[in-house]
Design a protein around this motif. Structure first.
Motif, PDB file in Angstrom:
ATOM      1  N   UNK A  10       0.872  -1.184   0.000  1.00  0.00           N
ATOM      2  CA  UNK A  10       0.000   0.000   0.000  1.00  0.00           C
ATOM      3  C   UNK A  10       0.902   1.225   0.000  1.00  0.00           C
ATOM      4  N   UNK A  11       0.462   2.340  -0.602  1.00  0.00           N
ATOM      5  CA  UNK A  11       1.285   3.538  -0.589  1.00  0.00           C
ATOM      6  C   UNK A  11       1.753   3.882   0.832  1.00  0.00           C
ATOM      7  N   UNK A  12       2.999   4.358   0.953  1.00  0.00           N
ATOM      8  CA  UNK A  12       3.819   4.976  -0.100  1.00  0.00           C
ATOM      9  C   UNK A  12       4.524   4.015  -1.053  1.00  0.00           C
ATOM     10  N   UNK A  13       4.313   2.695  -0.944  1.00  0.00           N
ATOM     11  CA  UNK A  13       4.868   1.780  -1.942  1.00  0.00           C
ATOM     12  C   UNK A  13       4.355   2.169  -3.325  1.00  0.00           C
ATOM     13  N   UNK A  14       5.199   1.974  -4.334  1.00  0.00           N
ATOM     14  CA  UNK A  14       4.806   2.260  -5.716  1.00  0.00           C
ATOM     15  C   UNK A  14       4.879   0.969  -6.511  1.00  0.00           C
ATOM     16  N   UNK A  15       3.735   0.348  -6.735  1.00  0.00           N
ATOM     17  CA  UNK A  15       3.635  -0.867  -7.546  1.00  0.00           C
ATOM     18  C   UNK A  15       2.168  -1.104  -7.866  1.00  0.00           C
ATOM     19  N   UNK A  21      -5.013  -1.227  -4.770  1.00  0.00           N
ATOM     20  CA  UNK A  21      -5.654  -1.228  -3.452  1.00  0.00           C
ATOM     21  C   UNK A  21      -6.090   0.181  -3.070  1.00  0.00           C
ATOM     22  N   UNK A  22      -5.255   1.170  -3.356  1.00  0.00           N
ATOM     23  CA  UNK A  22      -5.609   2.552  -3.064  1.00  0.00           C
ATOM     24  C   UNK A  22      -6.835   2.990  -3.867  1.00  0.00           C
ATOM     25  N   UNK A  23      -6.847   2.688  -5.155  1.00  0.00           N
ATOM     26  CA  UNK A  23      -7.979   3.076  -5.991  1.00  0.00           C
ATOM     27  C   UNK A  23      -9.267   2.372  -5.550  1.00  0.00           C
ATOM     28  N   UNK A  24      -9.140   1.130  -5.110  1.00  0.00           N
ATOM     29  CA  UNK A  24     -10.308   0.402  -4.622  1.00  0.00           C
ATOM     30  C   UNK A  24     -10.876   1.076  -3.376  1.00  0.00           C
ATOM     31  N   UNK A  37      -8.235  -0.674   5.475  1.00  0.00           N
ATOM     32  CA  UNK A  37      -7.091  -1.302   4.816  1.00  0.00           C
ATOM     33  C   UNK A  37      -6.185  -1.942   5.855  1.00  0.00           C
ATOM     34  N   UNK A  38      -5.776  -3.180   5.582  1.00  0.00           N
ATOM     35  CA  UNK A  38      -4.750  -3.874   6.361  1.00  0.00           C
ATOM     36  C   UNK A  38      -3.538  -4.040   5.455  1.00  0.00           C
ATOM     37  N   UNK A  39      -2.362  -3.546   5.884  1.00  0.00           N
ATOM     38  CA  UNK A  39      -1.180  -3.579   5.030  1.00  0.00           C
ATOM     39  C   UNK A  39       0.071  -3.748   5.875  1.00  0.00           C
ATOM     40  N   UNK A  40       1.171  -4.237   5.281  1.00  0.00           N
ATOM     41  CA  UNK A  40       2.436  -4.329   6.023  1.00  0.00           C
ATOM     42  C   UNK A  40       2.930  -2.950   6.451  1.00  0.00           C
ATOM     43  N   UNK A  41       3.584  -2.891   7.598  1.00  0.00           N
ATOM     44  CA  UNK A  41       4.201  -1.646   8.044  1.00  0.00           C
ATOM     45  C   UNK A  41       5.315  -1.244   7.090  1.00  0.00           C
ATOM     46  N   UNK A  42       5.509   0.047   6.948  1.00  0.00           N
ATOM     47  CA  UNK A  42       6.585   0.547   6.097  1.00  0.00           C
ATOM     48  C   UNK A  42       7.928   0.362   6.786  1.00  0.00           C
ATOM     49  N   UNK A  47       7.796   7.377   5.990  1.00  0.00           N
ATOM     50  CA  UNK A  47       6.508   7.859   6.479  1.00  0.00           C
ATOM     51  C   UNK A  47       5.369   7.235   5.689  1.00  0.00           C
ATOM     52  N   UNK A  48       4.404   6.687   6.399  1.00  0.00           N
ATOM     53  CA  UNK A  48       3.243   6.092   5.740  1.00  0.00           C
ATOM     54  C   UNK A  48       2.149   7.107   5.493  1.00  0.00           C
ATOM     55  N   UNK A  49       2.318   8.329   6.002  1.00  0.00           N
ATOM     56  CA  UNK A  49       1.262   9.332   5.884  1.00  0.00           C
ATOM     57  C   UNK A  49       1.549  10.370   4.799  1.00  0.00           C
ATOM     58  N   UNK A  50       2.537  10.084   3.924  1.00  0.00           N
ATOM     59  CA  UNK A  50       2.860  11.052   2.874  1.00  0.00           C
ATOM     60  C   UNK A  50       1.706  11.192   1.889  1.00  0.00           C
ATOM     61  N   UNK A  51       0.918  10.144   1.750  1.00  0.00           N
ATOM     62  CA  UNK A  51      -0.278  10.205   0.923  1.00  0.00           C
ATOM     63  C   UNK A  51      -1.479  10.042   1.842  1.00  0.00           C
ATOM     64  N   UNK A  52      -2.390  10.988   1.803  1.00  0.00           N
ATOM     65  CA  UNK A  52      -3.562  10.919   2.675  1.00  0.00           C
ATOM     66  C   UNK A  52      -4.460   9.776   2.213  1.00  0.00           C
ATOM     67  N   UNK A  53      -4.604   8.765   3.050  1.00  0.00           N
ATOM     68  CA  UNK A  53      -5.423   7.601   2.708  1.00  0.00           C
ATOM     69  C   UNK A  53      -6.899   7.974   2.795  1.00  0.00           C
ATOM     70  N   UNK A  54      -7.722   7.365   1.957  1.00  0.00           N
ATOM     71  CA  UNK A  54      -9.154   7.702   1.966  1.00  0.00           C
ATOM     72  C   UNK A  54      -9.924   7.049   3.111  1.00  0.00           C
ATOM     73  N   UNK A  55      -9.264   6.151   3.861  1.00  0.00           N
ATOM     74  CA  UNK A  55      -9.941   5.415   4.921  1.00  0.00           C
ATOM     75  C   UNK A  55      -8.899   5.009   5.958  1.00  0.00           C
TER      76      UNK A  55
END
Length: 376
Positions: A10-15, A21-24, A37-42, A47-55
């Motif tokens: 999940x972002x900030x990962x880029x793949x 998952x983000x678009x969903x 969303x459940x995702x692996x820790x960065x 920083x995992x908050x560089x992109x504001x998650x929608x949920x």
């Protein structure tokens, strides 16, 4: 609808997995649903908050994958079952289930929650690339994971046929959307083009991870073409090797957002080299940007590239074929323009909103089937 998205990235990962998952999650929120969303820790320091998650996002402890530290692997955690319970999930969405997704599947089964598994990564192809063997074992794992789901969603016809041929049941087709606002032809930047190709060279670009399975070294022959400049966007474990293997190429590193859209539109030809793509989102982004595409005739590109109309399909792993396809496009500006215009027209209706509504249809089918089974 209360949905828990269990994703390997999940972002900030880029793949592709992270982006999908983000678009969903965004689409579920836009349609009035309640995702978690459940995702692996960065990695530490990222920083995992560089992109504001929608949920809300619950991060599970993780470790770097040996030999590929950009990939994080989730550790066993009680947070998974707890999150499903606390969220009162109606459905679990498993994005590219491999490690965290397997645990999410098990937790959903224990709690009696229906699950939809999204197939996104050609693990069997990766096993061949990284280990030289293990393809049969990879398919056994894929089959065991996806057989437990109420429905598996494949991103392309080739992926669907692969899954069915290896005994995965209840498979349906669900493609990917594309941001036709971020990726569009009028974002072409002449100043950037002069920076990348100061002598007016034709700019041929690759965008994606720099890893062995992507086989970016197949662009070596393109680097030798007169009047052509190769531009590589992305990072990964193969970067040092590729710097030597692609003489004269410009390596721009990882780029995202609007900057990536500007780079795409400033290319003349887009080339994808990897033969293990279950979909290949960058091909679709290139088409949205109005570019002719060269891609291997394997996997996801078979659905995306209409050979001779939007681009050229070449035999996988064939450097000479890649070079010759690029040279034919370099020599014919009218062909490039026609392919680019046709590509843009082809993807204009493939928005994430349209594809997201298709996903909601799959959810409803699964929930209705589960209700029918319970009633029986």
């Amino acid at each position: 609808m209360r949905v828990v998205i269990v994703t390997e990235s999940f972002p900030p990962d880029v793949n592709g997995v992270a982006h999908c998952a983000l678009q969903t999650a965004r689409h579920l929120v836009d349609r009035g649903h309640l995702p978690l969303v459940l995702a692996p820790a960065t990695a530490p320091g990222v920083r995992a908050d560089v992109l504001e998650a929608p949920c809300p996002v619950v991060r599970v402890p993780s470790l770097p994958l040996p030999g590929y530290p950009q990939v994080r692997v989730a550790l066993p955690s009680r947070r998974i079952a707890a999150a499903l319970t606390e969220h009162r999930a109606d459905l679990v969405h498993l994005a590219g289930p491999f490690v965290l997704g397997v645990r999410g599947m098990a937790a959903a089964a224990r709690l009696g929650i229906p699950a939809v598994a999204v197939y996104q990564t050609d693990l069997a192809g990766y096993a061949r690339t990284y280990m030289g063997a293990g393809e049969a074992a990879a398919w056994r794992r894929i089959r065991s994971v996806h057989a437990a789901a109420d429905r598996t969603l494949a991103p392309s016809t080739a992926a669907l046929q692969d899954l069915e041929a290896h005994g995965v049941p209840r498979v349906r087709l669900w493609p990917r959307g594309v941001d036709t606002v971020r990726f569009r032809p009028d974002r072409r930047d002449e100043a950037l083009r002069r920076e990348l190709a100061p002598n007016g060279e034709l700019i041929v670009g690759y965008v994606g991870r720099l890893a062995p399975e992507k086989q970016v070294e197949l662009l070596a022959g393109v680097c030798g073409l007169e009047g052509v400049r190769v531009v590589v966007v992305g990072d990964g474990p193969s970067q040092d090797h590729l710097t030597g293997a692609l003489p004269g190429a410009v390596f721009m590193g990882r780029r995202t957002g609007g900057e990536l859209g500007r780079i795409f539109a400033s290319l003349d030809v887009f080339v994808h080299t990897g033969p293990f793509e279950t979909f290949c989102q960058t091909v679709q982004e290139a088409m949205a940007s109005g570019l002719p595409v060269v891609a291997p005739a394997a996997g996801g590109p078979l659905d995306l590239v209409d050979h001779g109309r939007t681009g050229l399909l070449v035999p996988p792993r064939d450097a000479a074929a890649v070079r010759d396809a690029v040279w034919s496009l370099a020599a014919d500006p009218a062909m490039r323009a026609a392919f680019g215009a046709a590509g843009r027209a082809t993807v204009e209706g493939r928005t994430w909103a349209a594809v997201g509504d298709q996903l909601l249809g799959h959810y409803e089918d699964v929930l209705a089937a589960r209700r029918t089974a319970v009633a029986a």
